[in-house]
Scaffold this motif. Sequence first.
Motif, PDB file in Angstrom:
ATOM      1  N   ARG A   1       0.941  -1.064   0.082  1.00 35.19           N
ATOM      2  CA  ARG A   1       0.072  -0.146  -0.128  1.00 35.19           C
ATOM      3  C   ARG A   1       0.872   1.283   0.105  1.00 35.19           C
ATOM      4  NH1 ARG A   1      -5.063   1.457   4.033  1.00 35.19           N
ATOM      5  NH2 ARG A   1      -4.713   3.857   3.946  1.00 35.19           N
ATOM      6  N   TYR A   2       0.510   2.066  -0.393  1.00 30.40           N
ATOM      7  CA  TYR A   2       1.232   3.667  -0.945  1.00 30.40           C
ATOM      8  C   TYR A   2       0.101   4.764  -0.443  1.00 30.40           C
ATOM      9  CZ  TYR A   2       3.495   7.772  -2.534  1.00 30.40           C
ATOM     10  OH  TYR A   2       3.949   8.845  -2.633  1.00 30.40           O
ATOM     11  N   ASP A   3       0.341   5.471   0.572  1.00 27.38           N
ATOM     12  CA  ASP A   3      -0.488   6.927   0.739  1.00 27.38           C
ATOM     13  C   ASP A   3       0.370   7.993   0.515  1.00 27.38           C
ATOM     14  OD1 ASP A   3      -3.089   5.861   2.577  1.00 27.38           O
ATOM     15  OD2 ASP A   3      -1.236   4.627   2.591  1.00 27.38           O
ATOM     16  N   TYR A   4      -0.363   9.052   0.179  1.00 27.95           N
ATOM     17  CA  TYR A   4       0.300  10.251  -0.194  1.00 27.95           C
ATOM     18  C   TYR A   4      -0.593  11.513   0.301  1.00 27.95           C
ATOM     19  CZ  TYR A   4       3.160  14.253  -1.900  1.00 27.95           C
ATOM     20  OH  TYR A   4       3.754  15.423  -1.919  1.00 27.95           O
ATOM     21  N   ASN A   5       0.017  12.599   1.149  1.00 24.04           N
ATOM     22  CA  ASN A   5      -0.842  13.607   1.616  1.00 24.04           C
ATOM     23  C   ASN A   5      -0.113  14.787   0.972  1.00 24.04           C
ATOM     24  OD1 ASN A   5      -1.894  15.839   3.039  1.00 24.04           O
ATOM     25  ND2 ASN A   5      -2.019  14.774   4.878  1.00 24.04           N
TER      26      ASN A   5
ATOM     27  N   MET B   1      -4.528   7.160  -2.168  1.00 27.92           N
ATOM     28  CA  MET B   1      -4.109   5.703  -1.553  1.00 27.92           C
ATOM     29  C   MET B   1      -4.481   4.937  -2.616  1.00 27.92           C
ATOM     30  SD  MET B   1      -5.261   2.430  -0.531  1.00 27.92           S
ATOM     31  CE  MET B   1      -7.152   2.994  -0.417  1.00 27.92           C
ATOM     32  N   SER B   2      -3.339   3.838  -2.754  1.00 29.05           N
ATOM     33  CA  SER B   2      -3.415   2.676  -3.634  1.00 29.05           C
ATOM     34  C   SER B   2      -2.817   1.440  -2.937  1.00 29.05           C
ATOM     35  CB  SER B   2      -2.615   3.118  -4.876  1.00 29.05           C
ATOM     36  OG  SER B   2      -2.707   1.955  -5.910  1.00 29.05           O
ATOM     37  N   ARG B   3      -3.535   0.396  -3.219  1.00 22.49           N
ATOM     38  CA  ARG B   3      -3.036  -0.790  -2.576  1.00 22.49           C
ATOM     39  C   ARG B   3      -3.313  -2.044  -3.482  1.00 22.49           C
ATOM     40  NH1 ARG B   3      -7.253   0.058   2.071  1.00 22.49           N
ATOM     41  NH2 ARG B   3      -9.250  -0.253   0.965  1.00 22.49           N
TER      42      ARG B   3
ATOM     43  N   GLU C   1      -7.142 -14.926  -5.435  1.00 19.44           N
ATOM     44  CA  GLU C   1      -7.960 -13.929  -5.696  1.00 19.44           C
ATOM     45  C   GLU C   1      -6.887 -12.734  -5.353  1.00 19.44           C
ATOM     46  OE1 GLU C   1     -11.153 -13.393  -3.020  1.00 19.44           O
ATOM     47  OE2 GLU C   1      -9.840 -14.319  -1.315  1.00 19.44           O
ATOM     48  N   TRP C   2      -7.295 -11.558  -6.077  1.00 21.27           N
ATOM     49  CA  TRP C   2      -6.661 -10.240  -5.880  1.00 21.27           C
ATOM     50  C   TRP C   2      -7.535  -9.231  -5.856  1.00 21.27           C
ATOM     51  CZ3 TRP C   2      -6.525  -6.824  -9.598  1.00 21.27           C
ATOM     52  CH2 TRP C   2      -6.553  -7.043 -11.224  1.00 21.27           C
ATOM     53  N   GLU C   3      -7.125  -8.049  -5.239  1.00 24.86           N
ATOM     54  CA  GLU C   3      -7.676  -6.796  -5.110  1.00 24.86           C
ATOM     55  C   GLU C   3      -7.094  -5.633  -5.502  1.00 24.86           C
ATOM     56  OE1 GLU C   3     -11.034  -6.504  -2.354  1.00 24.86           O
ATOM     57  OE2 GLU C   3     -11.020  -4.091  -2.570  1.00 24.86           O
ATOM     58  N   ARG C   4      -7.268  -4.681  -6.301  1.00 26.35           N
ATOM     59  CA  ARG C   4      -6.739  -3.393  -6.341  1.00 26.35           C
ATOM     60  C   ARG C   4      -7.618  -2.444  -6.013  1.00 26.35           C
ATOM     61  NH1 ARG C   4      -5.038  -4.083 -11.383  1.00 26.35           N
ATOM     62  NH2 ARG C   4      -6.824  -2.990 -12.206  1.00 26.35           N
ATOM     63  N   ASP C   5      -7.073  -1.447  -5.082  1.00 19.97           N
ATOM     64  CA  ASP C   5      -7.996  -0.412  -4.469  1.00 19.97           C
ATOM     65  C   ASP C   5      -7.123   0.951  -5.067  1.00 19.97           C
ATOM     66  OD1 ASP C   5      -9.948  -2.187  -3.869  1.00 19.97           O
ATOM     67  OD2 ASP C   5      -8.976  -2.129  -1.650  1.00 19.97           O
ATOM     68  N   THR C   6      -7.872   1.874  -5.216  1.00 16.34           N
ATOM     69  CA  THR C   6      -7.474   3.428  -5.416  1.00 16.34           C
ATOM     70  C   THR C   6      -8.421   4.522  -4.759  1.00 16.34           C
ATOM     71  OG1 THR C   6      -6.135   2.594  -7.334  1.00 16.34           O
ATOM     72  CG2 THR C   6      -6.370   5.157  -6.949  1.00 16.34           C
ATOM     73  N   ASP C   7      -7.756   5.147  -3.810  1.00 14.11           N
ATOM     74  CA  ASP C   7      -8.810   6.243  -3.362  1.00 14.11           C
ATOM     75  C   ASP C   7      -8.132   7.529  -3.721  1.00 14.11           C
ATOM     76  OD1 ASP C   7     -10.364   3.936  -2.523  1.00 14.11           O
ATOM     77  OD2 ASP C   7     -10.126   4.864  -0.264  1.00 14.11           O
ATOM     78  N   ILE C   8      -8.684   8.502  -3.953  1.00 11.12           N
ATOM     79  CA  ILE C   8      -8.474   9.916  -4.036  1.00 11.12           C
ATOM     80  C   ILE C   8      -9.518  10.877  -3.266  1.00 11.12           C
ATOM     81  CG2 ILE C   8      -9.123  10.199  -6.509  1.00 11.12           C
ATOM     82  CD1 ILE C   8      -6.609  12.301  -6.646  1.00 11.12           C
TER      83      ILE C   8
ATOM     84  N   ASN D   1     -15.226  21.700   5.009  1.00  7.38           N
ATOM     85  CA  ASN D   1     -15.753  20.503   5.467  1.00  7.38           C
ATOM     86  C   ASN D   1     -16.345  19.570   4.140  1.00  7.38           C
ATOM     87  OD1 ASN D   1     -14.646  20.445   8.214  1.00  7.38           O
ATOM     88  ND2 ASN D   1     -16.384  21.441   8.739  1.00  7.38           N
ATOM     89  N   LEU D   2     -16.588  20.359   3.029  1.00 11.02           N
ATOM     90  CA  LEU D   2     -17.206  19.682   2.003  1.00 11.02           C
ATOM     91  C   LEU D   2     -16.041  18.571   1.574  1.00 11.02           C
ATOM     92  CD1 LEU D   2     -19.232  19.376  -0.267  1.00 11.02           C
ATOM     93  CD2 LEU D   2     -17.927  21.175  -1.496  1.00 11.02           C
ATOM     94  N   GLY D   3     -16.327  17.491   1.523  1.00  8.87           N
ATOM     95  CA  GLY D   3     -15.563  16.365   0.861  1.00  8.87           C
ATOM     96  C   GLY D   3     -16.034  15.572  -0.265  1.00  8.87           C
ATOM     97  N   VAL D   4     -14.943  15.072  -1.058  1.00  9.25           N
ATOM     98  CA  VAL D   4     -15.367  14.432  -2.307  1.00  9.25           C
ATOM     99  C   VAL D   4     -14.338  13.358  -2.115  1.00  9.25           C
ATOM    100  CG1 VAL D   4     -15.453  14.460  -4.753  1.00  9.25           C
ATOM    101  CG2 VAL D   4     -16.039  16.586  -3.647  1.00  9.25           C
ATOM    102  N   LYS D   5     -15.018  12.036  -2.365  1.00  8.36           N
ATOM    103  CA  LYS D   5     -13.955  10.753  -2.566  1.00  8.36           C
ATOM    104  C   LYS D   5     -14.134  10.115  -3.580  1.00  8.36           C
ATOM    105  CE  LYS D   5     -11.823   9.122   0.780  1.00  8.36           C
ATOM    106  NZ  LYS D   5     -11.553   8.390   2.216  1.00  8.36           N
ATOM    107  N   LEU D   6     -13.509   9.589  -4.409  1.00  6.04           N
ATOM    108  CA  LEU D   6     -13.551   8.706  -5.281  1.00  6.04           C
ATOM    109  C   LEU D   6     -12.870   7.387  -5.170  1.00  6.04           C
ATOM    110  CD1 LEU D   6     -14.379   7.948  -8.508  1.00  6.04           C
ATOM    111  CD2 LEU D   6     -12.308   8.919  -9.261  1.00  6.04           C
ATOM    112  N   ARG D   7     -13.524   6.305  -5.050  1.00  9.63           N
ATOM    113  CA  ARG D   7     -13.024   4.857  -4.749  1.00  9.63           C
ATOM    114  C   ARG D   7     -13.246   3.894  -5.945  1.00  9.63           C
ATOM    115  NH1 ARG D   7     -14.163   2.898   1.201  1.00  9.63           N
ATOM    116  NH2 ARG D   7     -12.316   2.241   0.960  1.00  9.63           N
TER     117      ARG D   7
END
Length: 412
Positions: free
Chosen positions: A328-332, A344-346, A363-370, A381-387
Amino acid sequence: MSINKTLAIAGTCALIFPFTASADFIADSKASVELRNFYFNRDFRNGPPTAQRDSAKEWAQGAMLRFESGYTAGTVGLGIDAVGMLGLKLDGGDGSGGTGLLPADLSSENGRGSQDEYSKLELTAKAKVSETALKVGSLAFRTPVVSSNDTRLLPSTFEGALLTSKDIDQLVLQGGKLEQIKFNSSSNYQDFTGNRIGGVSDDFRFAGGTYSFNKALSTSLFYGNLENVYRQFFGGVVYEIPLAAQQSLKFDLRYSKSTDDGNFRPLDNRAANGLVAYTLGANVFTAAYQRMSGDDPFPYIANSDPYLVNFVQINDFANTQERSWQLRYDYNFAALGIPGLTFMSRYVQGDNALVGGSNTGKEWERDTDIGYVVQSGSLKNLGVKLRNATVRSNFSNDLDETRLIVSYTLAL
């Protein structure tokens, strides 16, 4: 006294407290409204007849009004919390429901439609003596043996009693008795069922605690029992080592042993899992490993969150005898002058799962969040998340999934 009677008393107290409460009850009260717009699209890549449908798509709007009181004065402080929730369907796609955003409409043409709206009212009575608090009624919390789920339009909740004590320095003790669960997409409580293993019960009891030796090192021991279904013992250690300026190394090690309880069928699972995370400035690099041993999958309450390092967006990688690893990799992006923007990507891969009597399951799973949360101004406090998630398996459905969540929280 039953929980229902306790809630009735709590409702009466809610009417009385404002006229007799101390300044703490009023001054420490908090209220907020949260709006959550949720689009969900899951594509079954292997399609019919295996999945019996090609996709599951829905778009819905949720609203949550939260009130949390302070405590009255005196040796025993009393208070009450309340949450009102509403979910509205905006678009049911092509009638392929089953996303978990909204309750199912079994009278629909294909039996997979969803209801146009649903609502929940959650009430919790609470009492506090020193640093020990008792909550009775609707509960949403997290422990290593039972945790509520909040990955859809509205959160799931438990009905029961929760006791939390922080009276002993560096030690947090928790225990409780839960009687039912209200799923994310439901207005009604129902009995517990064991995820994958079956079994039905209206009694889950748990106890345990976390001791912090210092800011870097803590250890946890917990026990959970779903009556007449399973018993689970958990032990864990978290250790974080500062290395240099903006650098640290974190270890999170977990072990669970689960057996059957009462007249349930024989049950045997041992779950060893852990992760190591290296933080370098705005970057976090994580590696995790998880292994299931024994004759059964990892048991936990359906529609709750298992405490496993490889429990991710879709899969938990907790099938019988399955082994899995994660990178997994996270970046701020605050480091680049864009506070509120995160990435985030894992990738998780599992094998050795017991399928049809042989350890051939893979099995495998690939996830990406921004995600981005507005930090200031009128839209704070308005938030947008794409998963986004991709799943491939030789024993289950292949999936491609996208979730878009727009949320806004306003303190009242």
